[in-house]
Design a protein around this motif. Structure first.
Motif, mmCIF file in Angstrom:
data_model
loop_
_atom_site.group_PDB
_atom_site.id
_atom_site.type_symbol
_atom_site.label_atom_id
_atom_site.label_comp_id
_atom_site.label_asym_id
_atom_site.label_seq_id
_atom_site.Cartn_x
_atom_site.Cartn_y
_atom_site.Cartn_z
ATOM 1 N N THR A 96 0.821 -1.214 0.000
ATOM 2 C CA THR A 96 0.000 0.000 0.000
ATOM 3 C C THR A 96 0.854 1.263 0.000
ATOM 4 O OG1 THR A 96 -0.133 -0.033 2.419
ATOM 5 C CG2 THR A 96 -1.901 -1.143 1.202
ATOM 6 N N ASP A 97 2.156 1.113 0.126
ATOM 7 C CA ASP A 97 3.069 2.256 0.171
ATOM 8 C C ASP A 97 3.563 2.564 -1.244
ATOM 9 O OD1 ASP A 97 5.007 4.133 0.578
ATOM 10 O OD2 ASP A 97 6.250 2.922 1.917
ATOM 11 N N ASP B 31 -8.475 -2.520 1.785
ATOM 12 C CA ASP B 31 -7.580 -1.406 1.450
ATOM 13 C C ASP B 31 -7.245 -1.375 -0.035
ATOM 14 O OD1 ASP B 31 -7.413 -0.398 4.029
ATOM 15 O OD2 ASP B 31 -5.712 -1.686 4.558
ATOM 16 N N ASP C 173 -8.117 0.469 -2.436
ATOM 17 C CA ASP C 173 -7.791 1.787 -2.984
ATOM 18 C C ASP C 173 -6.302 2.074 -2.824
ATOM 19 O OD1 ASP C 173 -10.291 2.321 -3.865
ATOM 20 O OD2 ASP C 173 -10.640 4.082 -2.606
ATOM 21 N N LYS C 174 -5.779 1.835 -1.627
ATOM 22 C CA LYS C 174 -4.358 2.070 -1.379
ATOM 23 C C LYS C 174 -3.494 1.106 -2.178
ATOM 24 C CE LYS C 174 -4.994 3.845 3.332
ATOM 25 N NZ LYS C 174 -4.659 3.636 4.770
ATOM 26 N N GLN D 277 -3.579 2.360 -5.734
ATOM 27 C CA GLN D 277 -2.815 3.599 -5.814
ATOM 28 C C GLN D 277 -1.322 3.304 -5.843
ATOM 29 O OE1 GLN D 277 -4.242 5.784 -2.429
ATOM 30 N NE2 GLN D 277 -6.213 6.241 -3.359
ATOM 31 N N ALA D 278 -0.890 2.390 -4.960
ATOM 32 C CA ALA D 278 0.517 2.010 -4.942
ATOM 33 C C ALA D 278 0.916 1.355 -6.265
ATOM 34 C CB ALA D 278 0.781 1.056 -3.781
ATOM 35 N N TYR E 35 -3.237 9.820 -7.104
ATOM 36 C CA TYR E 35 -2.033 9.260 -7.682
ATOM 37 C C TYR E 35 -2.131 9.109 -9.200
ATOM 38 C CZ TYR E 35 -0.215 8.226 -3.060
ATOM 39 O OH TYR E 35 0.263 8.336 -1.791
#
Length: 285
Positions: free
Chosen positions: A144-145, A168, A170-171, A174-175, A218
């Motif tokens: 997720t980072d 999670d 979405d994260k 995005q990552a 992002y």
């Protein structure tokens, strides 16, 4: 014939051989010997008898000129009893060829197949039981980072494939897009196609919505190019098809102008004109 998903997963290791060491040392907790470089080796593992064995991929970790660990990479999409006879051969042959320890790393897209692959293989000789090292969805790290994804886009791809329905997500997505934005366009497109093809419908639509959202935090040049240039390529093919069907001659220079145009709206206008135009000059007018 190998499926798109099978080939895409192999490509992760071909493009980033260090991914094998990351998975062994990370989720599997295997002690990986100190190494300086990683190379992709031939997956051909011939035996002395006239039978050819071919692994999906072979990766070797080296320290100086010395091989310190060779890893057989196998992508397994479904149970296949033949593999339980082939995998021990892969390891023994590779061990003899590389003159260093050899391990088997199996990557599976679903837990049922991962469980089947992890079943110990009793070769028959006392004390010789092969327990494959298996990476299934539950063992793939949740990335997720965005910074971690940028360091290892291939790991972010595996994360998105395994956890597309995660709370999670979405994260995770995005990552993923942040990681893909650090790669060349062709490789990033290949990985994106693989993820979109493998995700469940709802998760796929969610990722597509994130990629095209104007407010997406992002959103990257990659995401915009993936959809926009993809549309432009389709319009260019449509234009050339219409011209060919109408018997309109297209010079090499005009063909180049069409295929190199990245303005999808302009190409769409040319397609409409091509329906009634008498020549290519009429289309470009």
């Amino acid at each position: 014939m190998p499926s798109q998903q099978h080939e895409a997963l192999i490509e992760l290791f071909r493009h980033r051989p260090a991914l094998a060491a990351e998975l062994l040392a990370g989720p599997l907790g295997i002690t990986v010997p100190a190494y300086q470089n990683v190379r992709l080796d031939s997956g051909d593992l011939p035996d002395l008898i006239p039978t050819e064995y071919r692994a999906d991929s072979v990766i070797t970790l080296t320290r100086g000129d010395t091989s310190v660990l060779s890893v057989v990479i196998e992508i397994q999409l479904r149970p296949d009893q033949r593999k339980r006879r082939s995998w021990p051969v892969y390891l023994s042959t590779l061990h003899a060829r590389s003159h260093c320890p050899a391990m088997l790393l199996v990557v599976c897209p679903d837990e049922r197949t991962a469980g089947w692959c992890a079943t110990p293989i009793d070769v028959g000789h006392p004390g010789w039981t092969l327990v494959p090292l298996v990476i299934g969805p539950q063992r793939i790290p949740t990335v997720t980072d965005p910074a971690e994804a940028a360091d290892s886009p291939e790991l972010a791809v595996l994360s998105a494939l395994a956890h597309g329905t995660h709370p999670d997500r979405d994260k995770i997505f995005q990552a993923l897009l942040n990681g893909l934005g650090t790669m060349d366009q062709h490789q990033a497109n290949l990985y994106t196609d693989a993820v979109l093809a493998a995700l469940p419908q709802a998760a796929r639509h969610h990722l597509e919505a994130l990629m095209t959202s104007a407010t997406y935090e992002y959103q990257s040049d990659f995401a915009r190019r993936y959809f926009y240039e993809g549309k432009a390529e389709g319009e260019a093919r449509a234009l050339l098809t219409v011209l060919a069907a109408r018997g309109i001659t297209v010079s090499d220079a005009d063909r180049q102008r069409i295929t190199e145009c990245t303005d999808a709206d302009q190409l769409e206008t040319w397609v409409r004109r091509a329906v009634t135009a008498g020549s290519v000059d009429d289309i470009f007018a």
